[in-house]
Write an enzyme that holds these catalytic residues in place. Structure first.
Site, PDB file in Angstrom:
ATOM      1  N   GLU A   2       0.824  -1.209   0.000  1.00 44.45           N
ATOM      2  CA  GLU A   2       0.000   0.000   0.000  1.00 44.45           C
ATOM      3  C   GLU A   2       0.858   1.257   0.000  1.00 44.45           C
ATOM      4  O   GLU A   2       1.911   1.304   0.652  1.00 44.45           O
ATOM      5  CB  GLU A   2      -0.922   0.060   1.224  1.00 44.45           C
ATOM      6  N   THR A   3       0.381   2.258  -0.725  1.00 41.61           N
ATOM      7  CA  THR A   3       0.875   3.622  -0.603  1.00 41.61           C
ATOM      8  C   THR A   3      -0.299   4.475  -0.164  1.00 41.61           C
ATOM      9  O   THR A   3      -1.371   4.436  -0.773  1.00 41.61           O
ATOM     10  CB  THR A   3       1.439   4.139  -1.937  1.00 41.61           C
TER      11      THR A   3
END
Length: 259
Positions: A44-45
């Site tokens: 995830e970002t």
């Protein structure tokens, strides 16, 4: 644009779950945030923009935007409290899953997430073939959740990711069992989002905590994710909410050159 990588659910780097964090003055176009997530190639970002009473928070996997992510929320709270709103103790996030509050308690960040008790779901031969092991119980919430006979089975599981990606139900797959050292253990897989194994998945514990609270007859529990990196989560069941706490460690600070 400043870019942080933080390992969540651990107090030292190279363990826990790494998340990319961007705290911005204004939103980038959605397709650009997706490209950044693909380029970062982390599970995830997270992207956050300050609002009047907190922060708007969004999470992108290399596959697409998702509605809830625990470790990137914890990591974002770490970055905000250490580099933007110094010494802030309570951070309010506005997200696709509603309002999420993170409270800093010494070295731990306590997240208040929705409790999502999964529903009993029929087991299929396709699931067994994809997992490579036969579960003793099967459930479905946002993700498929399989209860295995023992902790060793969770640790040694070697699923076929292409077959997991072809399962018609569930966004991801979580396997879990009672633990000897901790209260329960788990692993999480998201090949549909181009993330074969999520090292430590906070959002999966929205299902795991109510399930294990009922099964163990406990409100407070300590969980361990048995990925190669590993991570520890301090859990509390609170009816329609769950509290998930963990520590975090800064890995890097960099600049993303997008202009």
């Amino acid at each position: 644009m400043k870019y942080f990588v933080v390992d969540a659910f651990t107090d030292k780097v190279f363990e826990g779950n790494p998340a990319g964090i961007c705290v911005m003055d204004e939103w980038l176009p959605d397709d650009l945030m997706q490209k950044i997530a693909i380029e970062n190639n982390l599970s995830e970002t997270a992207f956050a923009v300050k609002e009047k009473d907190g922060y708007r928070l969004r999470w992108f996997t290399p596959g697409n935007e998702i509605d809830l992510c625990g470790h990137a929320t914890l990591a974002t709270a770490y970055v905000i409290s250490n580099y933007y709103d110094l010494n802030i103790k309570t951070i309010k996030f506005h997200t696709l899953s509603g309002e999420l509050v993170v409270v800093k308690k010494d070295d731990l960040y306590e997240m208040d997430f929705p409790s999502r008790m999964p529903e009993v779901f029929p087991l299929s031969e396709q699931m067994i073939e994809a997992l490579g092991v036969k579960p003793v119980e099967t459930y479905l919430g946002r993700d498929l959740m399989f209860v295995l006979e023992k902790e060793e089975d969770v640790y040694n599981a070697s699923p076929d990711f292409s077959k997991l990606a072809n399962l018609p139900d569930g966004l991801g797959v979580t396997i879990t069992a009672k633990s000897e050292k901790y209260d329960f253990a788990s692993r999480s897989f998201f090949p549909k989002l181009n993330v074969n194994e999520d090292p430590v998945c906070g959002s999966a514990h929205c299902n795991l905590i109510p399930y294990w609270a009922k099964r163990l007859g406990k409100v407070e529990m300590v969980a361990r994710q048995l990925s190669k990196r590993g991570g520890t989560l301090y859990c509390r069941y609170d009816g329609d909410r769950v509290k998930i706490s963990g520590s975090a460690a800064l890995y890097s600070i960099a600049d993303i050159r997008i202009k």
